[in-house]
Write an enzyme that holds these catalytic residues in place. Structure first.
Site, mmCIF file in Angstrom:
data_model
loop_
_atom_site.group_PDB
_atom_site.id
_atom_site.type_symbol
_atom_site.label_atom_id
_atom_site.label_comp_id
_atom_site.label_asym_id
_atom_site.label_seq_id
_atom_site.Cartn_x
_atom_site.Cartn_y
_atom_site.Cartn_z
ATOM 1 N N TRP A 1 0.837 -1.207 0.000
ATOM 2 C CA TRP A 1 0.000 0.000 0.000
ATOM 3 C C TRP A 1 0.873 1.258 0.000
ATOM 4 C CZ3 TRP A 1 -1.725 3.080 4.635
ATOM 5 C CH2 TRP A 1 -2.671 4.047 4.297
ATOM 6 N N TYR B 1 -4.711 -1.020 -4.704
ATOM 7 C CA TYR B 1 -3.411 -0.377 -4.556
ATOM 8 C C TYR B 1 -2.829 -0.003 -5.923
ATOM 9 C CZ TYR B 1 -3.516 -2.242 0.254
ATOM 10 O OH TYR B 1 -3.849 -2.541 1.553
ATOM 11 N N GLN C 1 -7.914 -7.868 9.125
ATOM 12 C CA GLN C 1 -6.765 -6.981 8.902
ATOM 13 C C GLN C 1 -7.122 -5.566 9.350
ATOM 14 O OE1 GLN C 1 -4.372 -5.571 5.001
ATOM 15 N NE2 GLN C 1 -4.205 -7.750 5.426
ATOM 16 N N ALA D 1 1.836 4.025 12.528
ATOM 17 C CA ALA D 1 0.904 5.168 12.408
ATOM 18 C C ALA D 1 1.353 6.115 11.296
ATOM 19 C CB ALA D 1 0.785 5.911 13.745
ATOM 20 N N ARG E 1 6.069 10.362 3.652
ATOM 21 C CA ARG E 1 4.769 9.898 3.165
ATOM 22 C C ARG E 1 3.702 10.982 3.318
ATOM 23 N NH1 ARG E 1 2.710 3.884 4.607
ATOM 24 N NH2 ARG E 1 4.598 3.467 3.406
ATOM 25 N N GLN F 1 14.806 0.893 4.996
ATOM 26 C CA GLN F 1 13.724 0.932 5.989
ATOM 27 C C GLN F 1 13.337 -0.479 6.402
ATOM 28 O OE1 GLN F 1 10.587 3.166 4.103
ATOM 29 N NE2 GLN F 1 11.081 5.023 5.247
#
Length: 318
Positions: free
Chosen positions: A21, A54, A176, A209, A226, A291
């Site tokens: 995503w 997505y 989910q 988050a 982001r 990351q």
């Protein structure tokens, strides 16, 4: 890497997994996505998650191309059906879209089946009997091995199980939901009777988050972050009171706990989720391979979260 059962099913997934995503097709091109999946696989990750929505299907197409490198029986692949297009029957959970959406997803993924098919959101416009029987057909015909839900309420999950019982249909085994230090109520309270009654598994998303729990936003919003690239996401976080001065202060205090354990805040936040026995897997979303490498270090932090440290964390976030 620990492998956990998805609820009461026999399916085993890595405790950390890789999602697509806002990354595959948006922040990662095919070469970088391939590098991320290779790195994940080398680290023991066997679970890869995507959805028809997505990048308007591009994430599935990219993942499908990369999956050719792996033995099918060695990986667990999930996708989600709900938003397949703008026409009336290209969205929702009607039997028509469940089946056509699944067929289209499998074509993009270049697979004969997925391991888990999720109903991406609840659909109050479709009778629960139609949804359950649609998923039952998909599983019985080998298009998916298991089915689950995403962001369904405990009331909706209870109804799905009761309908499945009544119709002698296959039950959902996994949900989910969003789960992190700032979003806790549904996973920790609302679903409690569902775990005990039906053995619900969880593959949780947004564990950091949307980056708040990395500390990167405490001094503003970096240009390459982001929240800078996806303004709608920032608005969503603000509307849900996640991106707030109060939470940023909590992040500073959590960072001090991480420093005491000689780790990074993101790794602490992931390790905290891993301590929840109801979580089957944490879905990671990364825009850089580094990351992913950093997030994998959470596996080493898990054992550092003593009861005393857990109490300190809870005193900050409650």
């Amino acid at each position: 890497m620990e492998y956990r059962k998805v609820g009461k099913s026999g399916l085993l997934v890595s405790e950390l997994s890789l999602g697509s995503w806002l990354t595959f097709g948006a922040q990662l091109d095919i070469d970088n996505a391939r590098e991320a999946m290779r790195e994940a696989y080398r680290a023991g990750i066997n679970f890869f998650d995507t959805a028809e929505a997505y990048a308007s299907g591009m994430a599935e197409s990219m993942m499908g191309e990369i999956l050719k490198e792996f033995k099918r029986e060695e990986v667990v692949v999930s996708t989600k059906i709900f938003w397949g297009g703008n026409k009336p029957n290209q969205k929702g959970l009607s039997r028509k879209h469940l089946l056509e959406g699944t067929w289209n997803s499998l074509k993009r993924l270049q697979l004969n089946y997925v391991d888990i098919l999720f109903a991406h959101r609840p659909d109050p416009e479709v009778p629960m009997e139609e949804i359950v029987l649609g998923m039952d057909y998909i599983v019985r015909n080998g298009l998916a091995f298991y089915w689950g839900t995403s962001e369904w309420s405990s009331k909706e999950l209870e109804e799905a199980h009761k309908v499945a019982d009544r119709l002698n249909a296959i039950h959902p085994v996994v949900e989910q939901p969003q789960y992190n230090m700032f979003v806790r109520e549904r996973v920790e309270s609302e679903y409690r009777p569902i775990y005990e009654k039906y053995g619900l598994g969880l593959t949780v998303w947004s564990p950091l988050a949307s980056g708040l729990l990395t500390g990167k936003y405490n001094k503003g919003i970096p240009e390459d972050s982001r929240l800078a690239k996806f303004p709608g996401l920032k608005k969503h976080l603000e509307e849900n009171k996640l991106f707030s001065s109060e939470n940023l202060k909590k992040v500073e205090r959590l960072a001090a706990v991480a420093k005491k354990l000689d780790t990074e805040l993101a790794q602490l936040a992931l390790a905290w989720i891993l301590k929840n026995e109801n979580v089957s897997s944490i879905i990671l979303g990364v825009s850089k391979v580094q990351q992913l490498r950093d997030n994998l270090k959470a596996l080493d932090v898990k054992d550092k979260l003593t009861e005393e440290i857990a109490k300190e964390i809870n005193s900050i976030i409650e």
